[in-house]
Design a protein around this motif. Structure first.
Motif, PDB file in Angstrom:
ATOM      1  N   LEU A   1       0.119  -5.832  -4.533  1.00 18.11           N
ATOM      2  CA  LEU A   1      -1.144  -5.153  -4.767  1.00 18.11           C
ATOM      3  C   LEU A   1      -1.424  -4.211  -3.610  1.00 18.11           C
ATOM      4  N   ASN A   2      -1.789  -2.978  -3.940  1.00 19.89           N
ATOM      5  CA  ASN A   2      -2.255  -2.022  -2.950  1.00 19.89           C
ATOM      6  C   ASN A   2      -3.765  -1.905  -3.087  1.00 19.89           C
ATOM      7  N   VAL A   3      -4.475  -2.522  -2.172  1.00 20.67           N
ATOM      8  CA  VAL A   3      -5.931  -2.548  -2.220  1.00 20.67           C
ATOM      9  C   VAL A   3      -6.470  -1.206  -1.756  1.00 20.67           C
ATOM     10  N   LEU A   4      -7.284  -0.581  -2.587  1.00 19.63           N
ATOM     11  CA  LEU A   4      -7.940   0.673  -2.249  1.00 19.63           C
ATOM     12  C   LEU A   4      -9.437   0.410  -2.170  1.00 19.63           C
ATOM     13  N   GLY A   5     -10.024   0.645  -1.015  1.00 17.58           N
ATOM     14  CA  GLY A   5     -11.436   0.331  -0.842  1.00 17.58           C
ATOM     15  C   GLY A   5     -12.161   1.392  -0.046  1.00 17.58           C
ATOM     16  N   ALA A   6     -13.476   1.314  -0.085  1.00 23.78           N
ATOM     17  CA  ALA A   6     -14.344   2.187   0.701  1.00 23.78           C
ATOM     18  C   ALA A   6     -15.320   1.317   1.461  1.00 23.78           C
ATOM     19  N   THR A   7     -15.653   1.714   2.667  1.00 23.23           N
ATOM     20  CA  THR A   7     -16.559   0.922   3.475  1.00 23.23           C
ATOM     21  C   THR A   7     -17.585   1.804   4.166  1.00 23.23           C
ATOM     22  N   SER A   8     -18.795   1.280   4.267  1.00 21.27           N
ATOM     23  CA  SER A   8     -19.821   1.928   5.085  1.00 21.27           C
ATOM     24  C   SER A   8     -19.918   1.235   6.436  1.00 21.27           C
ATOM     25  N   GLY A   9     -19.045   0.253   6.668  1.00 18.74           N
ATOM     26  CA  GLY A   9     -19.036  -0.405   7.970  1.00 18.74           C
ATOM     27  C   GLY A   9     -18.381  -1.765   7.972  1.00 18.74           C
ATOM     28  N   ASP A  10     -18.975  -2.742   7.286  1.00 16.36           N
ATOM     29  CA  ASP A  10     -18.538  -4.123   7.430  1.00 16.36           C
ATOM     30  C   ASP A  10     -17.516  -4.572   6.394  1.00 16.36           C
ATOM     31  N   THR A  11     -17.522  -3.994   5.200  1.00 20.14           N
ATOM     32  CA  THR A  11     -16.550  -4.385   4.183  1.00 20.14           C
ATOM     33  C   THR A  11     -15.130  -4.142   4.671  1.00 20.14           C
ATOM     34  N   GLY A  12     -14.906  -2.997   5.287  1.00 22.98           N
ATOM     35  CA  GLY A  12     -13.559  -2.637   5.714  1.00 22.98           C
ATOM     36  C   GLY A  12     -12.972  -3.614   6.702  1.00 22.98           C
TER      37      GLY A  12
END
Length: 473
Positions: free
Chosen positions: A133-144
């Motif tokens: 799995l290639n996880v693609l995500g966006a973060t505003s700070g803490d999720t990443g």
């Protein structure tokens, strides 16, 4: 338990939606029916956090063998990973409020509570499937940072995490960009969080690209995170009612105040309420980017453009398009996929939709009320709580506490969900308290560590090229 899309159609079981992320038709995965807690609360009172997680998540992950799920939860909530031996401690902070300590995990933010489980669960499912799995995500700070610390070093998972250039605190950047694991790829996008989120959704909606490159998600569009977050609402209710006489516990109501940007955390509280947890109010707190507050006060949802999304001192909430709002609207509209899809079609065509005819139901039926906090509000709130009881709140939690004050009721505990530890936002804490925050040796070492990040313009083609080059196959 089967899962359906908010825009129609069946997706599959829990394991499927963990890997799938966004539904193929652009909707979000929701359970076909909301499981009920029933009389289980008292039976769960003596459980450890990992045992409670097994019970609650087990209501959603019905196809995963219980012994396997218990093992995943023990690994995710191993006390060695948390600063508190209870994982989620509760602290009386005065003014009728109790702080729910959700930032005891590896990255000092509430996202750890779900992400640690998601890391274990994804690895388990991928090993079963023999897949990557290639996880693609966006973060505003803490999720990443929470995602990367949960997924770093895993053989079957690679992470491509988009963050807005210059919009996070130095601590948040250091937590992410100092990771040099081969499977972690940090991408700083020229723009704001909503630009990052739009890129993620655009690629996720390209089914051919998604399938070819094994793209998945760990943002709160992934229902696995929502299910894991429900656990701490149940845990907090159990802990705050430990001292309530047994004969008065049944139906004993509490309220929760939740700082909110992407609507995932408070949605988990709504689901807990719909499952039968006695929740009186869900108090949604926004910062100056108060699109959600406007929606819950008026029924009109009008996301702002990237240019109009403000950079604030509670940066993890600098969001103008809350991706999880679709799940709420789906329930609001009687779980009607056609009406839900129509609302998002109107949003795409006109930049807004109007559900003001339903607005009275927000509080009456779902218990959701809202308010906005400003920079000065959060400084005043941080200063007040530090002076009154020595508890220093981070800026986002301060937003929650400020808005919560207007909704405290006699005899109804107000539980304020902590977002992060204050040291992640030292500049704002220093401004509020009038003295610099001196980093400890561990924090200073993190801030001084070499950082690795790829800078990209807000350009979908450039992002596609990077993923094609580096994705696991």
């Amino acid at each position: 338990m089967q899962y359906i899309s908010t825009r129609g159609g069946t997706i599959g079981h829990y394991s499927d939606i963990l890997v799938e992320g966004l539904a193929p038709n652009g909707g979000l995965a929701v359970p076909e029916r909301m499981p009920q807690i029933g009389g289980d609360l008292e039976r769960w009172r003596s459980l450890s956090y990992s045992e409670l997680a097994t019970e609650v998540i087990g209501l959603f992950a019905t196809e995963i063998p219980r012994d396997d799920l218990a093992r995943l939860c023990r690994a995710a909530y191993d006390p060695a990973k948390y600063a508190s031996d209870r994982a989620v401690p509760l602290t009386d902070i005065g003014d009728g409020m109790t702080l729910v300590g959700l930032s005891e995990g590896p990255t000092l933010a509430f996202k750890d509570m779900a992400m640690q489980f998601l890391g274990e669960a994804l690895e388990y499912v991928l090993a079963t499937l023999g897949d990557v799995l290639n996880v693609l995500g966006a973060t505003s700070g803490d999720t990443g940072s929470a995602a990367e610390h949960a997924l770093r070093g895993r053989d079957r998972i690679s992470v491509f995490m988009l963050s807005p250039q210059g919009r996070m605190s130095p601590f948040q950047r250091a937590q992410m960009y100092s990771l040099h694991d081969d499977n972690i790829h940090n991408i700083a996008v020229e723009g704001v969080f909503d630009d990052c989120q739009h890129l993620v959704k655009s690629l996720a909606e390209d089914l051919a690209f998604k399938r070819e490159h094994h793209i998945g998600a760990v943002n709160s569009i992934n229902f696995g995170r929502i299910s894991a977050q429900i656990v701490y609402y149940v845990w907090a209710w159990l802990r705050v009612t430990d001292d309530v006489p047994a004969e008065k516990r049944d139906g004993f109501e509490v309220s929760f105040a939740v700082p909110s940007g992407n609507f995932g955390n408070i949605l988990s509280g709504l689901y807990a309420r719909l499952m039968g947890l006695p929740v009186r109010k869900l108090v949604l707190a926004t910062n100056e980017n108060n699109v959600l507050d406007e929606f819950f006060r008026t029924g009109r949802y009008r996301p702002r453009s990237a240019a109009d999304t403000l950079a604030t001192s509670s940066p993890s909430m600098d969001v103008s398009r809350a991706s999880n709002l679709e799940r709420f609207v789906f329930d609001l509209l009687g779980r009607d996929p056609e009406r839900t899809a129509a609302a998002w079609a109107a949003l795409a065509a006109e930049g807004e939709f109007d559900l003001s005819s339903e607005q009275e139901r927000f509080a009456d039926e779902f218990g959701i009320v809202s308010g906005t906090s400003s920079h000065q509000d959060r400084l005043d709130t941080i200063r007040a709580f530090a002076k009154s009881n020595g508890v220093v709140l981070d800026p986002h939690t301060a937003d929650g506490a400020k808005v919560a004050r207007d909704h405290v009721e006699p005899g109804v505990p107000m539980l304020v969900l902590e977002t992060a530890k204050p040291e992640k936002f030292s500049d704002t804490i220093s401004e509020a308290l009038g003295s610099p925050v001196e980093p400890d040796a561990e924090t200073q070492a993190l801030l001084d560590a070499p950082q690795r990040v790829t800078k990209l313009p807000n350009d979908e083609r450039r992002l596609r090229d990077l993923i094609e080059e580096l994705a696991l196959r």
